[in-house]
Design a protein around this motif. Sequence first.
Motif, PDB file in Angstrom:
ATOM      1  N   ARG A 112     -33.991  72.729 -44.993  1.00  7.85           N
ATOM      2  CA  ARG A 112     -35.253  72.505 -45.686  1.00  7.85           C
ATOM      3  C   ARG A 112     -34.984  71.706 -46.962  1.00  7.85           C
ATOM      4  O   ARG A 112     -34.214  72.139 -47.824  1.00  7.85           O
ATOM      5  CB  ARG A 112     -35.934  73.840 -46.004  1.00  7.85           C
ATOM      6  CG  ARG A 112     -36.237  74.657 -44.750  1.00  7.85           C
ATOM      7  CD  ARG A 112     -36.790  76.035 -45.086  1.00  7.85           C
ATOM      8  NE  ARG A 112     -38.093  75.981 -45.731  1.00  7.85           N
ATOM      9  CZ  ARG A 112     -39.242  75.800 -45.098  1.00  7.85           C
ATOM     10  NH1 ARG A 112     -39.255  75.627 -43.767  1.00  7.85           N
ATOM     11  NH2 ARG A 112     -40.380  75.767 -45.751  1.00  7.85           N
ATOM     12  N   PHE A 113     -35.610  70.544 -47.041  1.00 10.59           N
ATOM     13  CA  PHE A 113     -35.402  69.626 -48.159  1.00 10.59           C
ATOM     14  C   PHE A 113     -36.669  69.516 -48.995  1.00 10.59           C
ATOM     15  O   PHE A 113     -37.764  69.351 -48.450  1.00 10.59           O
ATOM     16  CB  PHE A 113     -35.064  68.226 -47.656  1.00 10.59           C
ATOM     17  CG  PHE A 113     -33.629  68.020 -47.244  1.00 10.59           C
ATOM     18  CD1 PHE A 113     -32.757  67.285 -48.031  1.00 10.59           C
ATOM     19  CD2 PHE A 113     -33.155  68.556 -46.049  1.00 10.59           C
ATOM     20  CE1 PHE A 113     -31.447  67.081 -47.636  1.00 10.59           C
ATOM     21  CE2 PHE A 113     -31.850  68.346 -45.648  1.00 10.59           C
ATOM     22  CZ  PHE A 113     -30.989  67.607 -46.451  1.00 10.59           C
ATOM     23  N   VAL A 114     -36.528  69.563 -50.307  1.00 10.25           N
ATOM     24  CA  VAL A 114     -37.576  69.122 -51.225  1.00 10.25           C
ATOM     25  C   VAL A 114     -37.135  67.775 -51.780  1.00 10.25           C
ATOM     26  O   VAL A 114     -36.023  67.645 -52.314  1.00 10.25           O
ATOM     27  CB  VAL A 114     -37.798  70.114 -52.378  1.00 10.25           C
ATOM     28  CG1 VAL A 114     -38.670  69.472 -53.466  1.00 10.25           C
ATOM     29  CG2 VAL A 114     -38.474  71.379 -51.870  1.00 10.25           C
ATOM     30  N   VAL A 115     -37.992  66.759 -51.652  1.00  7.35           N
ATOM     31  CA  VAL A 115     -37.706  65.425 -52.171  1.00  7.35           C
ATOM     32  C   VAL A 115     -38.785  65.069 -53.178  1.00  7.35           C
ATOM     33  O   VAL A 115     -39.952  64.913 -52.810  1.00  7.35           O
ATOM     34  CB  VAL A 115     -37.659  64.371 -51.050  1.00  7.35           C
ATOM     35  CG1 VAL A 115     -37.368  62.984 -51.635  1.00  7.35           C
ATOM     36  CG2 VAL A 115     -36.604  64.739 -50.011  1.00  7.35           C
ATOM     37  N   THR A 116     -38.418  64.980 -54.443  1.00  7.78           N
ATOM     38  CA  THR A 116     -39.381  64.562 -55.459  1.00  7.78           C
ATOM     39  C   THR A 116     -39.424  63.036 -55.500  1.00  7.78           C
ATOM     40  O   THR A 116     -38.422  62.377 -55.260  1.00  7.78           O
ATOM     41  CB  THR A 116     -39.011  65.100 -56.849  1.00  7.78           C
ATOM     42  OG1 THR A 116     -37.850  64.409 -57.340  1.00  7.78           O
ATOM     43  CG2 THR A 116     -38.747  66.596 -56.803  1.00  7.78           C
ATOM     44  N   GLY A 117     -40.603  62.491 -55.782  1.00 11.20           N
ATOM     45  CA  GLY A 117     -40.727  61.042 -55.795  1.00 11.20           C
ATOM     46  C   GLY A 117     -40.519  60.434 -54.421  1.00 11.20           C
ATOM     47  O   GLY A 117     -40.040  59.302 -54.290  1.00 11.20           O
ATOM     48  N   GLY A 118     -40.908  61.155 -53.377  1.00 10.50           N
ATOM     49  CA  GLY A 118     -40.663  60.703 -52.012  1.00 10.50           C
ATOM     50  C   GLY A 118     -41.459  59.494 -51.592  1.00 10.50           C
ATOM     51  O   GLY A 118     -41.166  58.888 -50.559  1.00 10.50           O
ATOM     52  N   ASN A 119     -42.474  59.116 -52.378  1.00 11.99           N
ATOM     53  CA  ASN A 119     -43.232  57.904 -52.091  1.00 11.99           C
ATOM     54  C   ASN A 119     -42.554  56.653 -52.625  1.00 11.99           C
ATOM     55  O   ASN A 119     -43.023  55.540 -52.383  1.00 11.99           O
ATOM     56  CB  ASN A 119     -44.625  57.979 -52.720  1.00 11.99           C
ATOM     57  CG  ASN A 119     -45.681  58.469 -51.750  1.00 11.99           C
ATOM     58  OD1 ASN A 119     -45.515  58.401 -50.548  1.00 11.99           O
ATOM     59  ND2 ASN A 119     -46.767  58.987 -52.284  1.00 11.99           N
ATOM     60  N   GLY A 120     -41.482  56.822 -53.400  1.00  9.53           N
ATOM     61  CA  GLY A 120     -40.834  55.696 -54.049  1.00  9.53           C
ATOM     62  C   GLY A 120     -40.004  54.856 -53.094  1.00  9.53           C
ATOM     63  O   GLY A 120     -39.943  55.102 -51.884  1.00  9.53           O
ATOM     64  N   VAL A 121     -39.333  53.864 -53.663  1.00  5.66           N
ATOM     65  CA  VAL A 121     -38.575  52.905 -52.870  1.00  5.66           C
ATOM     66  C   VAL A 121     -37.467  53.599 -52.080  1.00  5.66           C
ATOM     67  O   VAL A 121     -37.268  53.329 -50.890  1.00  5.66           O
ATOM     68  CB  VAL A 121     -37.990  51.804 -53.786  1.00  5.66           C
ATOM     69  CG1 VAL A 121     -37.140  50.826 -52.988  1.00  5.66           C
ATOM     70  CG2 VAL A 121     -39.108  51.058 -54.497  1.00  5.66           C
ATOM     71  N   ILE A 122     -36.744  54.513 -52.724  1.00  2.00           N
ATOM     72  CA  ILE A 122     -35.680  55.245 -52.034  1.00  2.00           C
ATOM     73  C   ILE A 122     -36.273  56.296 -51.105  1.00  2.00           C
ATOM     74  O   ILE A 122     -35.833  56.465 -49.966  1.00  2.00           O
ATOM     75  CB  ILE A 122     -34.720  55.888 -53.050  1.00  2.00           C
ATOM     76  CG1 ILE A 122     -34.040  54.815 -53.907  1.00  2.00           C
ATOM     77  CG2 ILE A 122     -33.671  56.741 -52.338  1.00  2.00           C
ATOM     78  CD1 ILE A 122     -33.202  55.370 -55.042  1.00  2.00           C
ATOM     79  N   GLY A 123     -37.276  57.001 -51.570  1.00  2.59           N
ATOM     80  CA  GLY A 123     -37.875  58.074 -50.780  1.00  2.59           C
ATOM     81  C   GLY A 123     -38.462  57.598 -49.463  1.00  2.59           C
ATOM     82  O   GLY A 123     -38.378  58.300 -48.446  1.00  2.59           O
ATOM     83  N   GLN A 124     -39.049  56.399 -49.454  1.00  6.13           N
ATOM     84  CA  GLN A 124     -39.643  55.876 -48.229  1.00  6.13           C
ATOM     85  C   GLN A 124     -38.598  55.627 -47.153  1.00  6.13           C
ATOM     86  O   GLN A 124     -38.925  55.585 -45.965  1.00  6.13           O
ATOM     87  CB  GLN A 124     -40.410  54.588 -48.525  1.00  6.13           C
ATOM     88  CG  GLN A 124     -41.703  54.802 -49.292  1.00  6.13           C
ATOM     89  CD  GLN A 124     -42.462  53.516 -49.486  1.00  6.13           C
ATOM     90  OE1 GLN A 124     -42.813  52.828 -48.523  1.00  6.13           O
ATOM     91  NE2 GLN A 124     -42.718  53.157 -50.723  1.00  6.13           N
ATOM     92  N   GLU A 125     -37.350  55.443 -47.555  1.00  2.00           N
ATOM     93  CA  GLU A 125     -36.254  55.309 -46.592  1.00  2.00           C
ATOM     94  C   GLU A 125     -35.639  56.665 -46.267  1.00  2.00           C
ATOM     95  O   GLU A 125     -35.291  56.952 -45.118  1.00  2.00           O
ATOM     96  CB  GLU A 125     -35.170  54.368 -47.146  1.00  2.00           C
ATOM     97  CG  GLU A 125     -35.633  52.942 -47.384  1.00  2.00           C
ATOM     98  CD  GLU A 125     -35.842  52.167 -46.100  1.00  2.00           C
ATOM     99  OE1 GLU A 125     -35.409  52.634 -45.026  1.00  2.00           O
ATOM    100  OE2 GLU A 125     -36.450  51.073 -46.167  1.00  2.00           O
ATOM    101  N   MET A 126     -35.500  57.508 -47.285  1.00  2.00           N
ATOM    102  CA  MET A 126     -34.792  58.781 -47.113  1.00  2.00           C
ATOM    103  C   MET A 126     -35.568  59.783 -46.271  1.00  2.00           C
ATOM    104  O   MET A 126     -35.005  60.427 -45.369  1.00  2.00           O
ATOM    105  CB  MET A 126     -34.479  59.391 -48.480  1.00  2.00           C
ATOM    106  CG  MET A 126     -33.820  60.760 -48.408  1.00  2.00           C
ATOM    107  SD  MET A 126     -33.459  61.424 -50.035  1.00  2.00           S
ATOM    108  CE  MET A 126     -32.105  60.357 -50.512  1.00  2.00           C
ATOM    109  N   VAL A 127     -36.849  59.948 -46.552  1.00  2.00           N
ATOM    110  CA  VAL A 127     -37.616  61.000 -45.882  1.00  2.00           C
ATOM    111  C   VAL A 127     -37.644  60.807 -44.363  1.00  2.00           C
ATOM    112  O   VAL A 127     -37.385  61.762 -43.615  1.00  2.00           O
ATOM    113  CB  VAL A 127     -39.043  61.085 -46.469  1.00  2.00           C
ATOM    114  CG1 VAL A 127     -39.906  62.038 -45.652  1.00  2.00           C
ATOM    115  CG2 VAL A 127     -38.977  61.556 -47.927  1.00  2.00           C
ATOM    116  N   PRO A 128     -37.932  59.599 -43.834  1.00  2.00           N
ATOM    117  CA  PRO A 128     -37.873  59.442 -42.369  1.00  2.00           C
ATOM    118  C   PRO A 128     -36.490  59.718 -41.796  1.00  2.00           C
ATOM    119  O   PRO A 128     -36.368  60.248 -40.685  1.00  2.00           O
ATOM    120  CB  PRO A 128     -38.281  57.975 -42.165  1.00  2.00           C
ATOM    121  CG  PRO A 128     -39.078  57.624 -43.369  1.00  2.00           C
ATOM    122  CD  PRO A 128     -38.445  58.382 -44.493  1.00  2.00           C
TER     123      PRO A 128
END
Length: 216
Positions: free
Chosen positions: A2-18
Amino acid sequence: MRFVVTGGNGVIGQEMVPMLRSAGHTVRVIDRLNQIVETDEYLRLDLANADPSAISSFNPDVIVHLAASFERSVEEPTFWVDNADDNIRASQLVLQGALDSPNLRRYVFASSYLIYNPAQYITSEPASDPVALTEDSQVLPRNVCGVAKLLHEMELDLAAHDDRVTFTAASARIYRVYGKSSRDVVSRWIRACLNDEEISLYGAESMFDYVHARDV
């Protein structure tokens, strides 16, 4: 996990979350912007004014703290307020949420090269050779954002060495990132070239690494 990703809409988050979800992990994204990235859970809120339960209620195994604000030009006093909210208060809230998460195993913080002495990478004349910054390079933040990043690194180090804390922490000193939704210079150059416009080159005498968000 289970991951919490803050700022997941950002440039890095858009790659990391998928990437995390395709690996089978469950992800809660926390961001103050309207949802862009597809995820399992999405909380739209401002971390500077949130409750630590925004983190701990998900019972995370891993926290990836990407959320931050950066000044894009010459820093002015008006940015100092944003820095205090988005880079100091928000990070302290995330850390408190981590401390309240009994099953947390790992806390990953997106720090920055801004913590280093700029004399090591900004020059007034073209350098003959590039300089590689390492973890042992001189630390002297170039602006208030760098100061905030270094502060949270130190807070994490203190927390991770407390016997009562169950998680380990890592601070990734990320260099200049470009990618989807990026406002960095590489993306500006690409947009200019696609529009058949001249590119604007700043600091031509200096050398920087640029890394794509997916590689980060």
